[in-house]
Design an enzyme around this catalytic site. Structure first.
Site, PDB file in Angstrom:
ATOM      1  N   ILE A 156      15.042 -81.760 127.135  1.00 12.31           N
ATOM      2  CA  ILE A 156      15.234 -80.835 128.262  1.00 12.31           C
ATOM      3  C   ILE A 156      14.336 -79.602 128.117  1.00 12.31           C
ATOM      4  O   ILE A 156      13.733 -79.129 129.084  1.00 12.31           O
ATOM      5  CB  ILE A 156      16.724 -80.436 128.326  1.00 12.31           C
ATOM      6  CG1 ILE A 156      17.578 -81.670 128.641  1.00 12.31           C
ATOM      7  CG2 ILE A 156      16.965 -79.334 129.343  1.00 12.31           C
ATOM      8  CD1 ILE A 156      19.061 -81.529 128.316  1.00 12.31           C
ATOM      9  N   TYR A 206      31.104 -80.568 118.509  1.00 17.56           N
ATOM     10  CA  TYR A 206      30.052 -80.307 119.502  1.00 17.56           C
ATOM     11  C   TYR A 206      30.655 -79.622 120.731  1.00 17.56           C
ATOM     12  O   TYR A 206      30.114 -78.630 121.242  1.00 17.56           O
ATOM     13  CB  TYR A 206      29.366 -81.626 119.884  1.00 17.56           C
ATOM     14  CG  TYR A 206      28.310 -81.461 120.954  1.00 17.56           C
ATOM     15  CD1 TYR A 206      27.115 -80.792 120.695  1.00 17.56           C
ATOM     16  CD2 TYR A 206      28.516 -81.960 122.245  1.00 17.56           C
ATOM     17  CE1 TYR A 206      26.159 -80.629 121.683  1.00 17.56           C
ATOM     18  CE2 TYR A 206      27.563 -81.808 123.235  1.00 17.56           C
ATOM     19  CZ  TYR A 206      26.381 -81.143 122.944  1.00 17.56           C
ATOM     20  OH  TYR A 206      25.434 -80.976 123.928  1.00 17.56           O
TER      21      TYR A 206
HETATM   22  N1  LIG Z   1      20.963 -84.709 126.338  1.00 19.63           N
HETATM   23  C1  LIG Z   1      22.095 -84.494 126.984  1.00 19.63           C
HETATM   24  O1  LIG Z   1      22.695 -85.412 127.578  1.00 19.63           O
HETATM   25  C2  LIG Z   1      22.684 -83.127 127.049  1.00 19.63           C
HETATM   26  C3  LIG Z   1      23.818 -82.915 127.861  1.00 19.63           C
HETATM   27  C4  LIG Z   1      24.389 -81.656 127.925  1.00 19.63           C
HETATM   28  C5  LIG Z   1      23.808 -80.600 127.230  1.00 19.63           C
HETATM   29  N2  LIG Z   1      22.730 -80.823 126.436  1.00 19.63           N
HETATM   30  C6  LIG Z   1      22.160 -79.656 125.706  1.00 19.63           C
HETATM   31  O2  LIG Z   1      20.795 -79.556 126.039  1.00 19.63           O
HETATM   32  C7  LIG Z   1      20.092 -78.875 124.988  1.00 19.63           C
HETATM   33  C8  LIG Z   1      18.814 -79.636 124.670  1.00 19.63           C
HETATM   34  O3  LIG Z   1      19.159 -80.943 124.262  1.00 19.63           O
HETATM   35  P1  LIG Z   1      18.187 -82.200 124.446  1.00 19.63           P
HETATM   36  O4  LIG Z   1      18.981 -83.267 125.067  1.00 19.63           O
HETATM   37  O5  LIG Z   1      16.917 -81.784 125.071  1.00 19.63           O
HETATM   38  O6  LIG Z   1      17.971 -82.573 122.895  1.00 19.63           O
HETATM   39  P2  LIG Z   1      16.662 -83.018 122.072  1.00 19.63           P
HETATM   40  O7  LIG Z   1      15.818 -83.935 122.874  1.00 19.63           O
HETATM   41  O8  LIG Z   1      17.197 -83.473 120.770  1.00 19.63           O
HETATM   42  O9  LIG Z   1      15.857 -81.652 121.878  1.00 19.63           O
HETATM   43  C9  LIG Z   1      16.411 -80.638 121.096  1.00 19.63           C
HETATM   44  C10 LIG Z   1      15.388 -79.556 120.847  1.00 19.63           C
HETATM   45  O10 LIG Z   1      16.017 -78.569 120.006  1.00 19.63           O
HETATM   46  C11 LIG Z   1      15.214 -78.389 118.844  1.00 19.63           C
HETATM   47  N3  LIG Z   1      16.029 -78.035 117.681  1.00 19.63           N
HETATM   48  C12 LIG Z   1      17.090 -78.716 117.160  1.00 19.63           C
HETATM   49  N4  LIG Z   1      17.546 -78.097 116.063  1.00 19.63           N
HETATM   50  C13 LIG Z   1      16.775 -77.001 115.881  1.00 19.63           C
HETATM   51  C14 LIG Z   1      16.740 -75.984 114.906  1.00 19.63           C
HETATM   52  N5  LIG Z   1      17.579 -75.963 113.862  1.00 19.63           N
HETATM   53  N6  LIG Z   1      15.809 -75.013 115.036  1.00 19.63           N
HETATM   54  C15 LIG Z   1      14.927 -75.017 116.050  1.00 19.63           C
HETATM   55  N7  LIG Z   1      14.895 -75.975 117.010  1.00 19.63           N
HETATM   56  C16 LIG Z   1      15.808 -76.954 116.909  1.00 19.63           C
HETATM   57  C17 LIG Z   1      14.521 -79.712 118.638  1.00 19.63           C
HETATM   58  O11 LIG Z   1      13.389 -79.542 117.794  1.00 19.63           O
HETATM   59  P3  LIG Z   1      12.662 -80.784 117.038  1.00 19.63           P
HETATM   60  O12 LIG Z   1      11.705 -81.345 118.059  1.00 19.63           O
HETATM   61  O13 LIG Z   1      12.001 -80.145 115.881  1.00 19.63           O
HETATM   62  O14 LIG Z   1      13.742 -81.768 116.663  1.00 19.63           O
HETATM   63  C18 LIG Z   1      14.160 -80.065 120.079  1.00 19.63           C
HETATM   64  O15 LIG Z   1      13.045 -79.322 120.500  1.00 19.63           O
HETATM   65  C19 LIG Z   1      21.084 -78.779 123.830  1.00 19.63           C
HETATM   66  O16 LIG Z   1      21.625 -77.465 123.791  1.00 19.63           O
HETATM   67  C20 LIG Z   1      22.183 -79.780 124.197  1.00 19.63           C
HETATM   68  O17 LIG Z   1      23.437 -79.395 123.667  1.00 19.63           O
HETATM   69  C21 LIG Z   1      22.151 -82.057 126.325  1.00 19.63           C
END
Ligand SMILES: NC(=O)c1ccc[n+]([C@@H]2O[C@H](COP(=O)([O-])OP(=O)(O)OC[C@H]3O[C@@H](n4cnc5c(N)ncnc54)[C@H](OP(=O)(O)O)[C@@H]3O)[C@@H](O)[C@H]2O)c1
Length: 283
Positions: free
Chosen positions: A18, A169
């Site tokens: 995202i 979570y």
């Molecule tokens: N996917 C869903 O269905 C969903 C639904 C509701 C809410 N969300 C929320 O949306 C947000 C983004 O999630 P996403 O789905 O895009 O996940 P994602 O594809 O796993 O991306 C997560 C991002 O956060 C970074 N990150 C994780 N841990 C970190 C740390 N310790 N320090 C710095 N950066 C860190 C990752 O970096 P790296 O590239 O280095 O791993 C990546 O850039 C989150 O807050 C999640 O809770 C997601």
């Protein structure tokens, strides 16, 4: 220039999912973008891709692992030392950890990255946001706050005592909503607003950090989920709309929406603020 020309946006977690989709969409509107990422190689690849696909060359990296309070402090200090304004802070980086594991600060990782990092980074940059007003803070929350199953337990803040990772979570995402609510209240009259949103269920790298099975499950589920671009839409809108969405609220599909009643408690929002400040030594 574009509608965000002259603005400075700091976004976390822009190397995947995202956050990357949001960074790409925002870059196309012309701002200077600061990508806070933990992996410099992935950050540099993201920066180059943004420049190639949007023509926006005004992108820089701030390297920081958000599970470390020391690194958050250093990153915020580096940003402030550059003497730039800050018009949008987009707290997006988040994790779901199946295993309970403590960070170097002795805090369970999901809570540290998903809530305390939003809290600490925002507070360290708050004066700069106020000086740059009008400014916005956008936090990625989730409908999964429902998995918290009830109000925050202030005797086990962050749910370290919870064996169920979805519950932990959910608690962290409930905290995003309560934090945004309290932040919005505290920011009344400053020209800075705070909003949070649920992106929908998105096919991203999310939760694939938990071994082969989680990779396979999340990979299979991604066929039915939203794309990262669709997931980023409400956040990008909150960063850029000329409208004035109601301060402190939770949004779904560009509409203000009511979270579960545990996410509507002003009292819990205020208590969470005080307790979080203690956990990151801001008091
Ligand atoms: N996917 C869903 O269905 C969903 C639904 C509701 C809410 N969300 C929320 O949306 C947000 C983004 O999630 P996403 O789905 O895009 O996940 P994602 O594809 O796993 O991306 C997560 C991002 O956060 C970074 N990150 C994780 N841990 C970190 C740390 N310790 N320090 C710095 N950066 C860190 C990752 O970096 P790296 O590239 O280095 O791993 C990546 O850039 C989150 O807050 C999640 O809770 C997601």
């Amino acid at each position: 220039m574009g509608p965000l020309g002259g603005k400075v946006i700091l976004i976390t977690g822009a190397t995947g999912g995202i956050g990357r989709a949001a960074a790409m969409a925002l870059a196309a509107m012309g701002p200077e973008l600061v990508l806070l990422c933990r992996n410099p190689e992935k950050g540099e690849e993201t920066r180059r891709t943004i420049a190639r696909e949007t023509g926006n060359e005004k992108t820089s990296l701030l390297v920081c692992d958000l599970s470390s309070q020391r690194q958050i402090r250093e990153a915020a200090a580096d940003f402030l030392a550059a003497n730039k304004p800050l018009h949008v802070l987009f707290n997006n980086a988040g994790v779901l950890e199946l295993r309970r594991e403590d960070t170097e600060d002795g805090i369970e990782r999901t809570w540290a990255v998903n809530h305390l990092a939003y809290f600490l980074l925002t507070n360290l940059l708050l004066d700069r946001l106020k000086q740059s007003a009008p400014a916005r803070i956008v936090n990625v929350a989730s409908a999964a706050h429902a998995s918290a199953g009830g109000p925050l337990d202030f005797d086990d803040l962050g749910g370290r005592g919870q064996a169920n990772p979805m519950r932990r979570y959910g608690i962290s995402k409930l905290a995003n909503i309560l934090f945004t609510r309290e932040l919005g209240r505290r920011l009344e009259g400053t020209g800075v607003t705070a909003h949070c949103f649920h992106p929908g269920f998105v096919g991203s790298g999310f939760a694939t950090n938990n071994g082969v099975i989680s990779k396979l499950v999340m990979g299979a589920a991604s066929a039915f989920n939203r794309t990262p671009q669709q997931g980023a839409d409400t956040g990008v809108w909150l960063c850029s709309t000329p409208a004035t969405p109601e301060n402190g609220r939770y949004f779904v599909d560009r509409e203000a929406s009511w979270p579960r009643r545990w996410g509507q408690s002003d009292e819990d929002g205020a208590r969470l603020w005080e307790a979080s400040a203690r956990q990151v030594a801001l008091v």
